[in-house]
Design an enzyme around this catalytic site. Structure first.
Site, mmCIF file in Angstrom:
data_model
loop_
_atom_site.group_PDB
_atom_site.id
_atom_site.type_symbol
_atom_site.label_atom_id
_atom_site.label_comp_id
_atom_site.label_asym_id
_atom_site.label_seq_id
_atom_site.Cartn_x
_atom_site.Cartn_y
_atom_site.Cartn_z
ATOM 1 N N ASP A 8 63.259 54.061 9.719
ATOM 2 C CA ASP A 8 63.540 52.772 9.091
ATOM 3 C C ASP A 8 63.909 53.081 7.627
ATOM 4 O O ASP A 8 63.616 54.168 7.125
ATOM 5 C CB ASP A 8 62.284 51.885 9.159
ATOM 6 C CG ASP A 8 62.414 50.629 8.320
ATOM 7 O OD1 ASP A 8 63.472 49.962 8.428
ATOM 8 O OD2 ASP A 8 61.478 50.326 7.542
ATOM 9 N N ASP A 10 64.253 50.274 4.603
ATOM 10 C CA ASP A 10 63.574 49.436 3.601
ATOM 11 C C ASP A 10 62.068 49.504 3.758
ATOM 12 O O ASP A 10 61.528 49.214 4.834
ATOM 13 C CB ASP A 10 64.051 47.985 3.713
ATOM 14 C CG ASP A 10 65.497 47.843 3.295
ATOM 15 O OD1 ASP A 10 65.846 48.359 2.220
ATOM 16 O OD2 ASP A 10 66.286 47.235 4.051
#
Ligand code: XBP
Ligand code: MG
Length: 257
Positions: A8, A10
């Protein structure tokens, strides 16, 4: 053995939500002459909505000074969101947002040991490019065998689509990969795709209930505070052998909340 790590972006690679997108939204509001501002507390609530444009539209629904006509509201949201992304890139270029501790070291280790990497994110390619060009250099895309972003999917996280597409790009089955996430929605997306997930909590999710992780802790740059607890101390961070051990251990446990 783990064949790929699915990252991932953010909150996981960097604290881009608190220091990047939130600040950039506030600058964009200012540029548009809007009196709206999102403090850290409000942004924490808004993170329940994934997607920056979707988040803004959600917030506008409770603002009496937002356009009442849906088409106008949509247009304003798109314009402010585009400006936010430009401000976000400026913030990255100013050098104010660093990678979280332990991220670069784990990426380097993957490259050295032949573990492939992929990206599974809700944000746009443009925003990923701004962040990773600044930190990994102009050839950053060569580091990743899969790159799936918000514009590539119909359903954003917690929908599993982004993970299913990343697996397809890598030609792997879910249990051959491990995801690294920071949030309940991200962890839910990887779990729904059948990908074991390690959660490195970001500031907004420091004490959130996050279910289904094979391991969960305060950050890849430290060994304290992780569950399951870590044995040995070959390094001062989370390394690939830790991920392999947790992945192996998941055969015997049902996950750590
Ligand atoms: C990230 C998001 C994104 C960012 C903003 O979630 O929800 O919407 O907040 O980016 P995750 P955009 O870390 O789970 O992928 O403005 O490009 O949507
Ligand atoms: Mg995240």
């Amino acid at each position: 053995m783990i064949k790929a790590l699915l990252w991932d972006v953010d909150g996981t690679m960097a604290e881009t939500e608190r220091d990047g997108h939130r600040v950039a939204f506030n600058r964009a509001f200012e540029d548009f002459g809007l009196p709206w501002r999102w403090d850290v507390e409000r942004y924490a609530e808004l993170l329940a909505v994934t997607g920056g444009r979707e988040r803004l539209l959600h917030d506008m629904r409770s603002r009496p000074d937002a356009p009442a006509v849906p088409a106008e509201r949509d247009r304003l949201a798109s314009e402010v969101h585009a400006r936010k992304n430009a401000c976000y890139a400026e913030l990255i270029h100013s050098g104010r947002i660093s990678l979280r501790d332990g991220v670069r070291a784990l990426m380097d280790e993957c490259r050295e040991r032949g573990v492939r990497m992929g990206i599974a994110t809700t944000t746009s390619k443009r925003n990923v490019d701004a962040l990773l060009r600044a930190h990994l250099g102009p050839c950053w895309t060569h580091w990743f065998g899969a790159l799936v972003c918000g514009e590539d999917v119909v359903g954003k996280k917690p929908d599993p689509e982004v993970y299913l597409k990343a697996l397809r790009q890598l030609g792997l089955r879910p249990l051959e990969a491990v995801a690294i996430e920071d949030s309940p929605g991200g962890a839910a997306a990887s779990c729904a795709a059948g990908v074991p997930v390690v959660v490195t909590r970001s500031v907004f999710f420091a004490s959130a209930t996050i279910e289904g992780a094979i391991a969960i802790g305060p950050g890849l740059g430290q060994r304290d505070g992780w569950r399951p607890a870590l044995e040995g101390a070959a390094s001062d961070r989370i390394d690939l052998d830790d991920l392999i051990a947790w992945r192996h251990g998941m055969e015997y446990t049902s996950g750590f909340g």
